[in-house]
Motif scaffolding. Structure first.
Motif, PDB file in Angstrom:
ATOM      1  N   TYR A  58      66.109 -31.421 -22.110  1.00 51.20           N
ATOM      2  CA  TYR A  58      67.188 -31.011 -21.211  1.00 51.20           C
ATOM      3  C   TYR A  58      67.472 -29.521 -21.296  1.00 51.20           C
ATOM      4  O   TYR A  58      68.243 -28.983 -20.517  1.00 51.20           O
ATOM      5  CB  TYR A  58      68.451 -31.845 -21.466  1.00 51.20           C
ATOM      6  N   ASP A  60      65.467 -27.368 -20.367  1.00 54.66           N
ATOM      7  CA  ASP A  60      64.984 -26.855 -19.080  1.00 54.66           C
ATOM      8  C   ASP A  60      66.039 -27.010 -17.999  1.00 54.66           C
ATOM      9  O   ASP A  60      66.207 -26.140 -17.155  1.00 54.66           O
ATOM     10  CB  ASP A  60      63.703 -27.585 -18.663  1.00 54.66           C
ATOM     11  N   TYR A  63      68.629 -24.476 -18.574  1.00 53.88           N
ATOM     12  CA  TYR A  63      68.076 -23.166 -18.224  1.00 53.88           C
ATOM     13  C   TYR A  63      68.149 -22.941 -16.717  1.00 53.88           C
ATOM     14  O   TYR A  63      68.616 -21.908 -16.236  1.00 53.88           O
ATOM     15  CB  TYR A  63      66.628 -23.099 -18.728  1.00 53.88           C
ATOM     16  N   ASN A  64      67.724 -23.935 -15.954  1.00 53.06           N
ATOM     17  CA  ASN A  64      67.767 -23.823 -14.503  1.00 53.06           C
ATOM     18  C   ASN A  64      69.204 -23.727 -14.002  1.00 53.06           C
ATOM     19  O   ASN A  64      69.517 -22.979 -13.068  1.00 53.06           O
ATOM     20  CB  ASN A  64      67.083 -25.025 -13.853  1.00 53.06           C
ATOM     21  N   ASN A  67      70.388 -20.246 -14.323  1.00 55.90           N
ATOM     22  CA  ASN A  67      69.881 -19.417 -13.227  1.00 55.90           C
ATOM     23  C   ASN A  67      70.700 -19.621 -11.955  1.00 55.90           C
ATOM     24  O   ASN A  67      71.062 -18.667 -11.267  1.00 55.90           O
ATOM     25  CB  ASN A  67      68.421 -19.765 -12.945  1.00 55.90           C
ATOM     26  N   TYR A  70      73.972 -17.917 -12.266  1.00 52.38           N
ATOM     27  CA  TYR A  70      73.844 -16.463 -12.195  1.00 52.38           C
ATOM     28  C   TYR A  70      73.699 -16.007 -10.746  1.00 52.38           C
ATOM     29  O   TYR A  70      74.297 -15.029 -10.313  1.00 52.38           O
ATOM     30  CB  TYR A  70      72.646 -15.975 -13.019  1.00 52.38           C
ATOM     31  N   GLU A  74      78.328 -16.382 -11.159  1.00 51.69           N
ATOM     32  CA  GLU A  74      79.181 -16.990 -12.194  1.00 51.69           C
ATOM     33  C   GLU A  74      78.574 -16.678 -13.550  1.00 51.69           C
ATOM     34  O   GLU A  74      77.884 -17.501 -14.157  1.00 51.69           O
ATOM     35  CB  GLU A  74      79.249 -18.505 -11.985  1.00 51.69           C
ATOM     36  N   TYR A  82      72.791 -21.066 -20.644  1.00 49.40           N
ATOM     37  CA  TYR A  82      71.661 -20.557 -21.442  1.00 49.40           C
ATOM     38  C   TYR A  82      71.879 -20.851 -22.926  1.00 49.40           C
ATOM     39  O   TYR A  82      70.966 -21.225 -23.651  1.00 49.40           O
ATOM     40  CB  TYR A  82      71.494 -19.051 -21.244  1.00 49.40           C
ATOM     41  N   MET A  92      63.283 -20.996 -26.987  1.00 56.67           N
ATOM     42  CA  MET A  92      62.928 -20.978 -25.564  1.00 56.67           C
ATOM     43  C   MET A  92      63.015 -19.526 -25.074  1.00 56.67           C
ATOM     44  O   MET A  92      64.104 -18.964 -24.945  1.00 56.67           O
ATOM     45  CB  MET A  92      63.917 -21.858 -24.801  1.00 56.67           C
ATOM     46  N   ASP A  94      62.259 -17.886 -22.247  1.00 58.44           N
ATOM     47  CA  ASP A  94      62.869 -17.529 -20.958  1.00 58.44           C
ATOM     48  C   ASP A  94      64.378 -17.574 -21.037  1.00 58.44           C
ATOM     49  O   ASP A  94      65.062 -16.708 -20.495  1.00 58.44           O
ATOM     50  CB  ASP A  94      62.372 -18.488 -19.865  1.00 58.44           C
ATOM     51  N   GLU A  97      65.574 -14.570 -22.873  1.00 60.05           N
ATOM     52  CA  GLU A  97      65.440 -13.375 -22.033  1.00 60.05           C
ATOM     53  C   GLU A  97      66.551 -13.331 -20.981  1.00 60.05           C
ATOM     54  O   GLU A  97      67.211 -12.298 -20.796  1.00 60.05           O
ATOM     55  CB  GLU A  97      64.053 -13.410 -21.358  1.00 60.05           C
ATOM     56  N   ASN A  98      66.775 -14.446 -20.316  1.00 62.07           N
ATOM     57  CA  ASN A  98      67.803 -14.482 -19.271  1.00 62.07           C
ATOM     58  C   ASN A  98      69.201 -14.323 -19.857  1.00 62.07           C
ATOM     59  O   ASN A  98      70.060 -13.693 -19.243  1.00 62.07           O
ATOM     60  CB  ASN A  98      67.710 -15.791 -18.483  1.00 62.07           C
ATOM     61  N   PHE A 101      69.681 -10.784 -20.468  1.00 58.24           N
ATOM     62  CA  PHE A 101      69.840 -10.092 -19.177  1.00 58.24           C
ATOM     63  C   PHE A 101      71.254 -10.288 -18.621  1.00 58.24           C
ATOM     64  O   PHE A 101      71.914  -9.327 -18.225  1.00 58.24           O
ATOM     65  CB  PHE A 101      68.800 -10.644 -18.199  1.00 58.24           C
TER      66      PHE A 101
ATOM     67  N   ARG B 418      86.496 -14.867  -5.387  1.00 53.66           N
ATOM     68  CA  ARG B 418      85.251 -14.192  -5.746  1.00 53.66           C
ATOM     69  C   ARG B 418      84.623 -13.637  -4.471  1.00 53.66           C
ATOM     70  O   ARG B 418      84.507 -14.331  -3.486  1.00 53.66           O
ATOM     71  CB  ARG B 418      84.300 -15.196  -6.402  1.00 53.66           C
ATOM     72  N   ARG B 443      64.690 -14.633 -15.050  1.00 46.92           N
ATOM     73  CA  ARG B 443      63.378 -15.257 -14.895  1.00 46.92           C
ATOM     74  C   ARG B 443      63.527 -16.547 -14.095  1.00 46.92           C
ATOM     75  O   ARG B 443      64.595 -17.151 -14.054  1.00 46.92           O
ATOM     76  CB  ARG B 443      62.788 -15.565 -16.274  1.00 46.92           C
ATOM     77  N   ILE B 445      63.237 -20.356 -12.605  1.00 42.28           N
ATOM     78  CA  ILE B 445      63.567 -21.659 -13.197  1.00 42.28           C
ATOM     79  C   ILE B 445      62.310 -22.387 -13.658  1.00 42.28           C
ATOM     80  O   ILE B 445      61.195 -22.072 -13.229  1.00 42.28           O
ATOM     81  CB  ILE B 445      64.328 -22.557 -12.193  1.00 42.28           C
ATOM     82  N   HIS B 446      62.499 -23.338 -14.497  1.00 48.43           N
ATOM     83  CA  HIS B 446      61.385 -24.161 -14.966  1.00 48.43           C
ATOM     84  C   HIS B 446      61.234 -25.363 -14.034  1.00 48.43           C
ATOM     85  O   HIS B 446      62.199 -26.091 -13.800  1.00 48.43           O
ATOM     86  CB  HIS B 446      61.653 -24.658 -16.389  1.00 48.43           C
TER      87      HIS B 446
END
Lengths: 253, 613
Positions: A58, A60, A63-64, A67, A70, A74, A82, A92, A94, A97-98, A101, B418, B443, B445-446
């Motif tokens: 989970y 992943d 992580y998604n 993204n 972002y 938000e 993350y 992990m 990515d 890194e995110n 960032f 916002r 980066r 998404i997976h």
């Protein structure tokens, strides 16, 4: 036998549903419908929590989700996602890194002048592995130490005894180190002592009360450590500052 | 030639005389009873013999005075001339009513001209304009008394007088309360009064000064100390006391120029008058200033004194982030408007506040400045969220009620949405150059299969820190280790006990066997002797080197002795003794040989004992 077959088929169908949902959410993300995608990912995570608990995979989804948040601007929610991904899968790349960032985009830049570089390094190293990994290492090293002690006590040959002695104390130290790491991570996850500020601007107060004096100011996305709790208020610590923040203004990782 | 010029002139003269004679009467349309007024007849031709109309109901006080004015000008070589002759009559009305005055006639070069008529209404003294004297009330007096007084007044008016006065609206005021100060020029019986300059003006220490625009320098009639004067205000300002106590405004000096009619004895003076310069002093004045009450003085006191109202307005209470919000405060009223401090607006954190914009629209009146002061505060919210704009307060000292009053705006709750997230820039570049980073982004998404999402393939770990299982993971190896240790210890202990005893008793046993061998030697039992000697040596070595009986042979013994760093000669000796004892059993030997072996063995054991195996 029949029951088992039934259970297995049920589990399979659920997993299939999760797969489909995940693919759907990814498609929404690709279309630029980040809000809908985020909802979908959240749904997926909530379902998993309710049914089986979150597994490493989970990470992943989190992580998604990060993204998708972002992309909607938000930042706090993205950082939370993350961080949670990294809890499940500490190495992990990515997600790391995110996270780095997105953290560069938030208002507050925390520079803990009180922390020593070695401490940072130790914490960084600790976060490379999960609690489980550290725990097993600790157990293995404990056993190795025991073997060393036995050899030292029972060995006839002095060479063997010497080697055994050194093995034993090194193993003991490493066992303690890995064990402490495991316990620390366990405590962190158990208490959920880390949190992220979700409101735009938050004033940390001197007392757990809205009329308290404003001590310092935090902005959306800043990570804080919760050290105490009183009613709806958390005592949070950031760098060398400590103040009370209402629980609706932050979210635990 | 001359004849022609004469004709032209004649013609011109006739044309002038024919149509262009302007003869008019000028006079007031309204006069009060017992006030002198003038009627002027103006003609633009030379003439002398004017016949005024009959003036029934009016008394001629003076006149006719004549004055002439002429001017010549050349424009583009053309000569033009104007000429004006004025006959001035001074009358005084004796009775109220409306009078029609007929035309005056004049004869110029044989022609008679008539002026226009005038209509004059004579009104009562009370009805006249307020600046005029209201002191005399002739109604109550007899005609004769009135006449007498008029004569006196005329005489008095004729004695010239000119001076300055300082007039303040109040001599007792609060701090910051506006005071109007005027310098007034009083004059009577002098003409052509002009202000030539200000020689000295007080510095108004202790006051904040706001100069007022002075209306046209016009004189009005005012009564002062029972006498009528023409009065002109030459300077006016507004003063705001800055501290309490008695503050004195030093005298001001003005320089005036005027024409005095001269003394009556001097006929020339009467005719031309003297032009005089004179410096006039406006007297000093002291203002008593009361401090504003210190008790109950609010912290938010803005310095305003007077009477005010405040009207707040806000542009919006719900906007997107980065869109400005404007709060406008309209403070209207009268008082020391200019000195009101701009109230402080505490925008919530996360708002970028700008300096307030102040626009004033007020006029200076005798009660201070009156009008409206508009203050616009602008702020831009940078972060979304719900905020509260706290109330804004402005406190002033109400000079009417003599107390502090606070004006407060309501508190506004602001909702900041916002804003739109800016789009990622897309840039394409075809020319070949080094790669450059255009933007940074997260980066991607997976999108992998998440095959492991299948349940069961990765169940959450059963053993976790703090659980019983976790403790077991430490306790079980520890227990195993302890058991192993105890078992091994016991085994070693058991072993080491036997060996230890044997080791300790090795020499004793050997000596015992040797004594037994000696006995056998004496008894000459050869076989038994050798056996005993061999056993003595063998058992000694076995006990000392802890060799199990099964492993007991010469090779093992030699090896162990070598390991224990026993000298080679001693090892050789040991080997010799052992082999001698072994072989001699099966071969016949003499008593001598047996004695030699015995002593050798004793020697060997002693030596080995010294080695402390």
């Amino acid at each position: 036998m029949r029951q088992i077959v039934l259970v297995i088929s049920l589990l399979l169908s659920m997993s299939m549903a999760a797969q489909v949902e995940f693919a759907q959410a990814n498609a929404l993300y690709n279309e630029g419908k980040y809000g809908e995608a985020a909802n979908q990912y959240e749904q997926l995570i909530n379902d998993a929590k309710a049914e089986l608990g979150l597994t490493e995979e989970y990470a992943d989804v989190y992580y998604n989700l990060g993204n998708a948040y972002y992309k909607q601007g938000e930042l706090a929610q993205a950082i939370l996602a993350y961080e949670r991904a990294l809890r499940l899968k500490p190495r992990m790349k990515d997600a790391k890194e995110n996270l780095r960032f997105v953290e560069s985009k938030i208002t507050d830049r925390i520079e803990d002048t009180h922390s020593f570089f070695l401490q940072d390094w130790l914490i960084g190293f600790r976060n490379l592995f999960k609690e489980q990994t550290w725990m097993w290492w600790s157990i293995v090293l404990f056993s190795l130490m025991l073997v060393g002690v036995l050899l030292f006590l029972l060995g006839r040959e002095s060479v063997v005894r010497k080697i055994a002695f050194h093995c034993a104390w090194i193993s003991l130290l490493l066992c303690l180190y890995t064990g402490i790491n495991a316990i620390t991570l366990h405590q962190r996850d158990l208490n959920r002592s880390e949190a992220v500020i979700t409101q735009g601007v938050v004033n940390a107060k001197s007392s757990p009360d809205r009329s308290g004096t404003d001590i310092f100011q935090l902005h959306e996305g800043t990570k804080v450590r919760i050290t105490d709790q009183l009613g709806n208020w958390y005592l949070v610590r950031v760098a060398q500052y400590e103040g009370w923040v209402e629980n609706i203004l932050l979210e635990r990782i | 030639m001359r004849k022609r010029v004469a004709i032209i002139l004649l013609l011109l003269a006739t044309t002038w005389s024919l149509g262009a004679v302007d003869f008019r009467a000028v006079g007031p349309s309204q006069v009060p009873v017992n006030q002198s007024f003038q009627i002027q007849y103006i003609v633009d031709e030379k003439c002398d013999n004017i016949q005024p109309p009959s003036m029934a109901g009016f008394e001629l006080l003076a006149g006719p005075y004549t004055s002439t004015a002429s001017s010549f000008s050349f424009v583009n070589g053309k000569r033009t001339s104007t000429y004006q002759k004025t006959f001035t009559y001074t009358y005084m009305a004796t009775k109220e009513g409306t009078y029609t005055i007929g035309a005056a006639t004049i004869e110029i070069k044989g022609h008679k001209y008539r002026s226009n008529g005038l209509k004059i209404s004579v009104i009562r003294e009370q009805e006249q304009a307020p600046q005029m004297s209201t002191q005399r009330q002739s109604d109550e007096r007899s005609e004769r008394q009135g006449r007498q007084e008029r004569a006196e007044s005329r005489q008095r008016q004729q004695s010239p007088s000119i001076f300055m006065r300082t007039e303040v609206s109040k001599t007792h005021a609060h701090e910051q309360e506006p005071i109007t100060l005027k310098y007034k020029l009083y004059f009577v019986g002098v003409n052509d009064v002009q202000l030539a300059g200000v020689t000295k003006m007080p510095d108004f220490d202790g006051f904040l000064k706001q100069e007022s625009d002075l209306e046209q320098l016009e004189s009005r009639v005012e009564t002062y100390n029972g006498r009528q004067y023409n009065v002109a205000t030459v300077y006016k300002n507004q003063l705001y006391p800055q501290h309490s106590g008695d503050i004195t405004i030093t005298p001001a000096h003005f320089e005036v120029v005027y024409t005095s009619p001269g003394s009556e004895r001097d006929p020339f003076g009467q005719m031309f008058g003297y032009q005089e310069h004179k410096t006039l002093k406006a007297p000093a004045v002291t203002i008593h200033v009361d401090a504003l009450p210190q008790e109950n003085k609010p912290k938010t006191f803005s310095g305003g004194v007077g009477h005010y109202t405040m009207t707040p307005s806000i542009s919006a209470t719900e906007v997107n982030a980065n869109e400005p919000i404007t709060l406008k405060l309209d403070i209207s009223g009268s008082g020391n408007m200019k000195l009101i401090k701009t109230p402080e607006v505490k925008w919530p954190e996360g708002f970028e506040a700008y300096d307030p914009k102040v626009s004033n629209s007020y006029q200076t009146t005798d009660s201070g400045m009156a009008g409206t002061k508009s203050i616009e505060y602008m702020a831009i919210p940078r972060e979304p969220g719900d905020y509260t704009l706290p109330p804004v307060s402005m406190t002033y000292y109400d000079s009417e009620s003599g107390s502090y009053k606070t004006l407060t705006t309501p508190s506004y709750s602001l909702h900041i949405n916002r804003g739109q997230q800016r789009k990622d820039t897309e840039v394409s570049d075809y020319s070949q150059e080094e790669i450059k980073q255009l933007a940074t982004d997260v980066r991607y998404i997976h999108t992998n299969d998440l095959s492991a999402l299948e349940p069961g393939s990765a169940t959450p770990a059963a053993i976790q820190v703090g659980t019983f299982g976790w403790w077991l993971c430490y306790i079980i190896p520890l227990l195993i280790a302890v058991i192993v240790l105890i078992a091994m210890r016991q085994y070693i202990q058991a072993n080491s006990d036997i060996n230890q005893v044997r080791y300790r008793k090795a020499n004793k046993v050997a000596q015992k066997r040797l004594r037994n061998a000696k006995k056998l030697l004496d008894e000459n039992q050869t076989n038994a002797f050798y056996e005993e000697v061999e056993r003595a040596a063998m058992s000694y070595l076995s006990d000392r080197l802890t060799i199990p009986t099964a492993d007991l042979n010469k090779e093992t013994i030699t090896q162990l002795l070598e390991q224990k760093n026993v000298p080679a000669t001693l090892i050789e000796e040991t080997k010799e003794v052992l082999s001698t004892a072994e072989f001699a059993r099966y071969a016949p030997s003499t008593n001598q040989d047996m004695n030699a072996l015995y002593s050798k063995t004793v020697e060997l054991i002693n030596q080995l004992e010294e080695q402390k195996l």
